[in-house]
Design a protein around this motif. Structure first.
Motif, short mmCIF file in Angstrom:
data_model
loop_
_atom_site.label_atom_id
_atom_site.label_comp_id
_atom_site.label_asym_id
_atom_site.label_seq_id
_atom_site.Cartn_x
_atom_site.Cartn_y
_atom_site.Cartn_z
N VAL A 35 0.83 -1.21 0.00
CA VAL A 35 0.00 0.00 0.00
C VAL A 35 0.87 1.25 0.00
O VAL A 35 0.60 2.23 -0.72
N TRP B 181 3.86 1.56 -1.18
CA TRP B 181 4.48 1.67 -2.50
C TRP B 181 3.45 1.86 -3.61
O TRP B 181 3.81 1.97 -4.78
N ARG B 182 2.17 1.85 -3.25
CA ARG B 182 1.07 2.06 -4.20
C ARG B 182 1.08 1.03 -5.32
O ARG B 182 0.84 1.32 -6.49
N ASN C 242 -4.40 -1.84 -4.97
CA ASN C 242 -5.56 -1.03 -4.64
C ASN C 242 -6.08 -1.50 -3.28
O ASN C 242 -6.61 -2.61 -3.17
N TRP C 243 -5.93 -0.68 -2.25
CA TRP C 243 -6.28 -1.09 -0.89
C TRP C 243 -7.76 -1.45 -0.76
O TRP C 243 -8.16 -2.16 0.18
N ARG D 161 -12.10 2.27 -9.03
CA ARG D 161 -12.27 2.17 -7.58
C ARG D 161 -13.54 1.43 -7.21
O ARG D 161 -13.53 0.56 -6.33
#
Length: 355
Positions: free
Chosen positions: A231, A233-234, A237-238, A293
Motif C-alpha cells: 500500500v 508503494w502504491r 488497490n487497498w 475504484r
C-alpha cells in the motif's frame, strides 16, 4: 499549437510512470519476504525446499516456453514475474509436497495460467491460483496432506495439539471445522462446537503462525506487514483487500451470531486459511483485478462472498482460490459496468446531441 520538435505525437497511454516491471516485481518479492521467512522459521528446511523448487521451476518453465516459442528468453525472465509466480505458488503449498508436485504446479502456472494467453499482462486468471486449483483437482491427497510446525511437534501435548497433531501430519483449523458435526441454533452446546479451535490461545497461534496449513497461511502478522508495504508503494488497490476481508468478517459474523454451531467466529475465518494471502497478494494482482475504484470494491466483496459461502455451506473447507478465480472471470464485466464516461464524450440519440 507548438511547432517542430516541441510537438510530440504518441499513442496511448499518455500517463506514464518511471516504475519498470522488474522494479515492481522486486518490490512484491520484498513484501513477500516476511511471510517466506516466517514459513521457513516454523516449518524449517522443508519450507525452504518447496519455495526454492517452485521459484526455480517457474523460471525454468518460462525460459523453456520462450525458447520453444522463439521469444527472447532473458528479456522475459529478467522482469521477475516468473519469480513472483513461483514464490506465490510455493506459499500456496504444504511444506511436505514432493518436488514433482512443485514441478507440475510450475508448469500449470506458467504454461496454462500465463503464457498460453500471451504472457505477462494478458492472463485473465492469477497463474499461481490456476496451478493451485489444478493440483487440488489432479492430486487432492498430496494437496491436503499437511505437516505440523516444529513448535507444534516439540511442545507438550495439550488440548490444542491433540486437535491438530497426528503423527507426522496434522489437520488444519479449517479442516477440523469441516469435519466437526454442526449444531444448529443458539444453544450452549452450539456455542461450544468449535471451542477447541476457536479460542484466545488458538487465535494467538493463528496470528503469529504456529498452525498447520500451506506456507502462506502460517502468519497473518507477516502478511499484514507485506500488505502495508504494498500500500505504501502504491502497488495494490487497498479497496480490494479491505472489501474482501470486510465481507468475510460481516457474513461469517452474522452466521456465527445466529448459528454459532454452524461456523466459527469471524476472527477465526480471517486468521486461518488463505484469506489474508489471497486478499493481499492474489486478488490484488494488477493484471487480473478491476481498474476502477468502484470495480475494486465490487471485486473484493464478491471474493469475500464466494469465500464465505464455500467455507460455510460448501464441500471444501477453503474457498479463497475458487473465489478469486471466479471473480477474475468477471473482471471484464465489472470494468465495463464501472468505467467512467471519457472526458468530452458525446453520444447521439435520435439525431440529437447529448452529453
Amino acid at each position: 499549437m507548438p511547432k517542430g520538435d516541441r510537438l510530440v505525437l504518441s499513442s496511448s497511454p499518455h500517463l506514464r510512470t518511471e516504475d519498470r516491471v522488474s522494479l515492481v516485481m522486486l518490490k512484491v518479492l520484498i513484501a513477500l519476504a516476511p511471510t517466506a521467512v516466517v514459513a521457513i522459521w516454523f516449518f524449517g528446511w522443508p519450507a525452504l525446499r518447496v519455495l526454492l523448487c517452485t521459484t526455480i521451476f517457474c523460471v525454468g518453465a518460462e525460459a523453456l516456453w520462450c525458447a520453444m516459442a522463439r521469444k527472447p528468453v532473458w528479456g522475459t525472465i529478467r522482469d521477475g514475474s516468473a519469480m513472483v509466480t513461483g514464490l506465490l505458488l510455493g506459499l500456496n503449498l504444504s511444506a511436505g509436497i514432493p518436488w514433482y508436485g512443485c514441478l507440475l504446479g510450475a508448469l500449470l502456472a506458467i504454461w496454462l495460467g500465463k503464457q498460453v494467453f500471451g504472457g505477462l499482462g494478458h492472463n485473465p486468471f492469477n497463474p499461481a491460483l490456476v496451478a493451485r486449483v489444478g493440483l487440488l483437482i489432479a492430486l487432492p491427497a498430496m494437496m491436503t496432506t499437511w505437516v505440523p510446525t516444529r513448535q507444534m511437534a516439540a511442545q507438550p501435548e495439550t488440548e490444542y495439539t491433540r486437535v491438530f497433531y497426528d503423527g507426522v501430519t496434522c489437520a488444519t483449523p479449517l479442516g477440523v471445522v469441516g469435519t466437526t458435526p454442526k449444531v444448529m441454533g443458539r444453544t450452549p452446546e452450539a456455542q461450544q462446537t468449535f471451542a477447541a479451535v476457536d479460542n484466545p490461545t488458538a487465535l494467538k497461534n493463528y496470528f503469529w503462525g504456529n498452525l498447520g496449513g500451506s506456507l502462506g497461511e502460517c502468519s497473518a502478522a507477516a502478511l499484514l506487514l507485506g500488505g502495508i508495504l504494498l500500500v505504501i508503494w502504491r502497488l495494490i488497490n487497498w479497496r480490494i483487500p479491505v472489501a474482501f476481508l470486510g465481507t468475510v468478517f460481516i457474513i461469517t459474523g452474522i452466521v456465527h451470531h445466529w448459528a454459532p454451531g454452524l461456523t466459527p467466529s469471524p476472527l477465526f475465518h480471517l486468521l486461518t486459511g488463505g484469506v489474508m494471502l489471497g486478499a493481499i497478494f492474489m486478488a490484488t494482482d494488477m493484471v487480473t483485478s478491476p481498474m476502477t475504484r468502484r470495480g475494486a470494491l465490487i471485486f473484493g466483496a464478491g471474493c469475500g462472498l464466494v469465500t464465505s459461502v464455500i467455507r460455510i455451506w460448501g464441500n471444501y473447507p477453503e474457498g479463497v482460490s475458487f473465489a478469486i478465480l471466479f471473480m477474475n472471470a468477471l473482471v471484464p464485466l465489472i470494468d465495463r459496468a464501472c468505467v467512467r464516461r471519457p472526458f468530452g464524450y458525446v453520444r447521439y440519440r435520435g439525431g440529437e446531441e447529448s452529453k
